[in-house]
Design an enzyme around this catalytic site. Structure first.
Site, short mmCIF file in Angstrom:
data_model
loop_
_atom_site.label_atom_id
_atom_site.label_comp_id
_atom_site.label_asym_id
_atom_site.label_seq_id
_atom_site.Cartn_x
_atom_site.Cartn_y
_atom_site.Cartn_z
N ILE A 635 33.70 95.90 72.21
CA ILE A 635 34.67 94.87 71.84
C ILE A 635 36.06 95.47 72.06
O ILE A 635 36.45 96.42 71.39
CB ILE A 635 34.48 94.44 70.37
CG1 ILE A 635 33.06 93.85 70.17
CG2 ILE A 635 35.56 93.45 69.96
CD1 ILE A 635 32.74 92.62 70.98
N PRO A 638 38.95 93.33 68.52
CA PRO A 638 38.10 92.65 67.54
C PRO A 638 38.70 91.33 67.04
O PRO A 638 37.98 90.37 66.81
CB PRO A 638 38.00 93.65 66.39
CG PRO A 638 38.45 94.95 66.92
CD PRO A 638 39.30 94.70 68.13
N GLU A 711 31.52 82.39 75.47
CA GLU A 711 30.64 81.22 75.44
C GLU A 711 29.47 81.34 74.48
O GLU A 711 28.93 80.34 74.02
CB GLU A 711 30.15 80.94 76.87
CG GLU A 711 31.31 80.51 77.74
CD GLU A 711 31.03 80.52 79.24
OE1 GLU A 711 30.78 79.45 79.78
OE2 GLU A 711 31.07 81.59 79.85
MO1 MOS Z 1 33.59 78.44 81.87
S1 MOS Z 1 32.42 76.83 81.69
O1 MOS Z 1 32.76 79.68 82.33
O2 MOS Z 1 35.19 78.29 81.99
#
Ligand code: MOS
Length: 747
Positions: A635, A638, A711
């Site tokens: 990371i 953080p 994501e």
């Molecule tokens: Mo994205 S849907 O990887 O901007």
């Protein structure tokens, strides 16, 4: 297994919770977004959206629009703006077919049917109103039942069908199974900043102020469409008000504005209205997913068979790769992911934050819960029982996988132990039904390709440059931290330039791969600059480093020193001054060698635990606690990483309980196509969230050990909340978003 990638020896700035460097500029209004630019002679364009979804434009009152004071030009299919490149060619990975008024046919509601350009935005809007189009409407096809399916060539950017093992044997071997159908709606990216462009031509040179997630790649795209060399295109995208996948590609309204600027010979601005975001700029396509899981007598999965019927447009092919979310996570004896497309009168879907995984993981995690329930097992215990030690199907080792730790830390923090198996048995002191649910989070850890340049200036400070994009995720900060460490400089001694297309290619801010990719390039450019400086110092008889082996020299706080003998060293400025005062420039790039990807399965993982409270009479639902524990490699920052994970989890909640674009079946229009009717969570909906980042060292994924956090937060979360609602109420709803009326109806 190949050897681990040598890691940089020291991280100083990386790992620190640095506050975003662009924050003050943004909250004080000093940051200029694309539409804040006003070049001299600027004209304003508005595009006219079709108000039907299928049919044709019979007539428009172009004369009335042209006659309106201030209107400069009106473009329609009759005098359409031609692109130099083939609008159907899709010459790039992130390309849609470019529908720019070639035809009077209407393929979706909000399709551009005209562009009005005027001296003021008011005149452009009034001109657009005066066009008063007359349509010949046909019955639109807007639900998954309205058209026949077809076999697509690809799903998203992956395979339309993947099979591992003997699926039929897996079904036959099952002692127990579930056979379930779930539906997810179409959802629309609603970045705070709508799509916008200011386009200015100078001969065959084009300058665009354009929010963009793939700046250098897009330069080539616009060059192609307008028949000019890519180097003639300058894209400036210093700040984006969100992107979420939609701003990785070019879209028709923006293309029209650029073409108009060229035709008229003056700069043109276009900014979409909020309601115009619903159609021409991509969305998450609707799905109907059929998922079957089988288990043997010992609750081990014999098969995971996941099919998605995914909606797309009539004129392009993006298929939401939902079923592919079932690859890579559970140790099923046989695995199949397959897709069928359905052509509807909707705009072409596209990548929207966690494309495929968001919709697919929602269904997978619900189905796992249903299977666990059928087996009479705790949902977490069932997942641990089917924990994959190597990638299912391929047998590849994971480059790292701290999912067990995610389960353990998330469950501990949430207080999962003691959860009653039976649904509908928990109530709080106010009489609300209480339910607990969980889901596993998974997302690929990709790397794309990027390049960067690092300069050590004569004053001892650093400049690092790459065409990276900060769409709000914090690239300006995290990437600068990586560069500072590579240069051995404190963060405030490093200037970071990004966000324009005349810099080295920073790659794509997407796929959760930007920090790894652009960061990798910055790191290697920085190391290259340091190696060059070390060469200069070791060759200089006046330097204390003279004669030291180049390989033993490292950069520390603006000095080159001999590793292990930090007294023996010299600061950057002194070395550069004696060498004649020329800045030292390093270059570097990053991409994943194919053999690394071939040898390992690379994913970020997580576990999400949800508590919901449901009113036993009104069925109002509240998520009262949401704990996400994620392992995503190193990371870098953080604070920003947690913010990304929160954001993903909020989107998961939105998916579970709020978001849906609903079509009027008569016109095909989206009836809630604005932020009044299209529900997203507000602050009051997102109390009680906790994010845990689980330590994970990954010596294979890339030189910095970085996965991604952009994501994954959506995945796992949707299922966790849906499962908690089932646990609270005893009702299983197999359609998202879960609504009060679904619970009232008993599922
Ligand atoms: Mo994205 S849907 O990887 O901007």
């Amino acid at each position: 297994m190949p050897d681990p990638i040598p890691m940089p020896t020291r991280f100083g700035s990386s790992g620190q919770p640095v506050t975003r460097r662009d924050g003050v500029a943004k909250v004080t209004g000093a940051a200029t977004f694309a539409a804040d630019n006003h070049p001299n002679g600027l004209l304003h364009a508005v595009y006219v959206p079709a108000t039907i979804a299928r049919g044709r434009v019979v007539s428009m009152d172009v004369a009335a629009a042209r006659a309106h004071p201030g209107v400069v030009e009106v473009y329609t299919p009759d005098n359409s703006l031609k692109l130099a490149g083939d609008p159907d060619a899709k010459p790039f990975m992130f390309a849609f077919r470019m529908h720019v008024l070639q035809t009077d046919r209407i393929a979706y509601a909000n399709q551009p049917i005209a562009l009005v350009v005027a001296e003021t935005i008011e005149a452009a809007n009034e001109g657009a109103r005066l066009l008063a189009p007359v349509y010949e409407a046909e019955t639109p096809r807007v639900t998954l039942d309205d058209a026949e399916g077809y076999k697509p060539e690809a799903a998203g950017f992956g395979a339309a069908e993947t099979v591992h093992g003997d699926v039929e044997a897996g079904h036959a071997a099952a002692a127990k199974s579930v056979d379930l159908t779930y539906e997810t709606p179409s959802q629309y990216h609603n970045a705070m900043e709508t799509h916008a462009v200011v386009a200015e031509w100078d001969g065959d040179r084009l300058t665009l102020d354009l929010p963009n997630q793939a700046i250098v790649m897009s330069k080539a795209a616009y060059g192609y469409y307008f028949g000019i060399p890519p180097q003639n295109v300058l894209i400036r995208s210093p700040y984006l008000g969100g992107g979420f996948g939609s701003k990785a590609m070019s879209h028709a309204p923006v293309m029209l504005a650029i073409a108009a600027a060229r035709a008229i010979g003056r700069p043109v601005k276009l900014m979409l209205r909020r309601d115009q975001m619903f159609g021409p700029v991509g969305h998450r396509g609707a799905t109907r997913q059929h998922i079957r899981i089988g288990i043997d007598g010992d609750a081990r999965m014999t098969v995971l068979d996941h099919h998605s019927l995914s909606a797309t447009s009539t004129f392009d092919d993006f298929i939401e790769p939902a079923a592919n979310a079932s690859q890579g996570l559970y140790d099923a004896g046989a695995l199949r992911s397959s897709h069928t497309g359905v052509r509807l009168d909707v705009g072409t879907p596209g990548p929207m934050r966690a494309p495929g995984e968001a919709s697919g993981s929602a269904v997978l995690e619900c189905a796992m819960d249903e299977m666990a329930e059928a087996a009479g097992m705790d949902p977490l215990e069932f997942r641990l029982k089917n924990y994959a030690e190597t990638e299912p199907g391929t047998g590849k080792p994971y480059s790292s996988k701290a999912l067990r730790e995610c389960y353990a830390q998330g469950a501990e923090h949430f207080g999962w132990a003691g959860r009653p198996l039976e649904a509908g048995t928990m109530r709080d002191e106010a009489g609300m039904l209480v339910g607990w649910g969980m889901g596993t989070a998974l997302f690929h850890a990709p790397m794309f390709a990027a390049e960067a340049r690092a300069t050590l200036r004569p004053d001892g400070t650093g400049l690092v440059e790459t065409g990276a994009a900060d769409m709000g995720q914090g690239a300006w900060t995290a990437l600068a931290q990586i560069a500072a460490d590579a240069l051995g400089l404190p963060l405030d001694k490093v200037e970071f330039r990004a966000g324009t297309s005349d810099l080295p290619d920073g790659g794509v801010a997407g796929g959760s791969g930007h920090t790894a990719t652009a960061g990798g390039a910055l790191h290697s450019a920085g190391m290259d600059a340091i190696a060059r400086l070390a060469e200069i110092a070791t060759a200089d008889p006046a330097s204390p480093l003279h004669g030291a082996g180049n390989a033993t020299i490292v950069a520390r706080d603006g000095r080159l020193v001999v590793e292990g003998d930090e007294e023996r060293g010299e600061d950057f400025a002194t070395i550069i001054a004696r060498a004649g005062g020329e800045a030292v420039v390093g270059t570097g790039g990053a991409s994943r060698p194919p053999e690394a990807g071939a040898a390992h399965a690379m994913y970020a993982h997580g576990a999400v635990f949800a508590e919901v409270k449901v009113d036993p009479e009104l069925y109002q639902m509240r998520v009262t606690r949401l704990v996400g524990a994620f392992a995503a490699g190193r990371i870098i920052n953080p604070k920003l990483a947690e913010s990304q994970l929160y954001g993903g989890m909020i989107w998961g909640l939105s998916f579970a309980l709020h978001e849906e674009a609903r079509h009027d079946r008569r016109t095909g229009r989206i009836v809630n196509g604005d932020l009044a009717g299209y529900h997203v969570p507000v602050n009051a909906d997102v109390t009680g969230f906790d994010v845990i980042t689980v330590h994970e060292d990954d010596p294979y994924v890339n030189a910095l050990g970085i996965k991604g956090v952009g994501e994954i937060g959506i995945t796992g979360t949707v299922g966790a909340i849906a499962n908690a609602i089932r646990h609270a109420t005893g009702t299983r709803v197999r359609r998202f978003p879960i609504r009060i009326e679904d619970l009232l109806a008993g599922g």
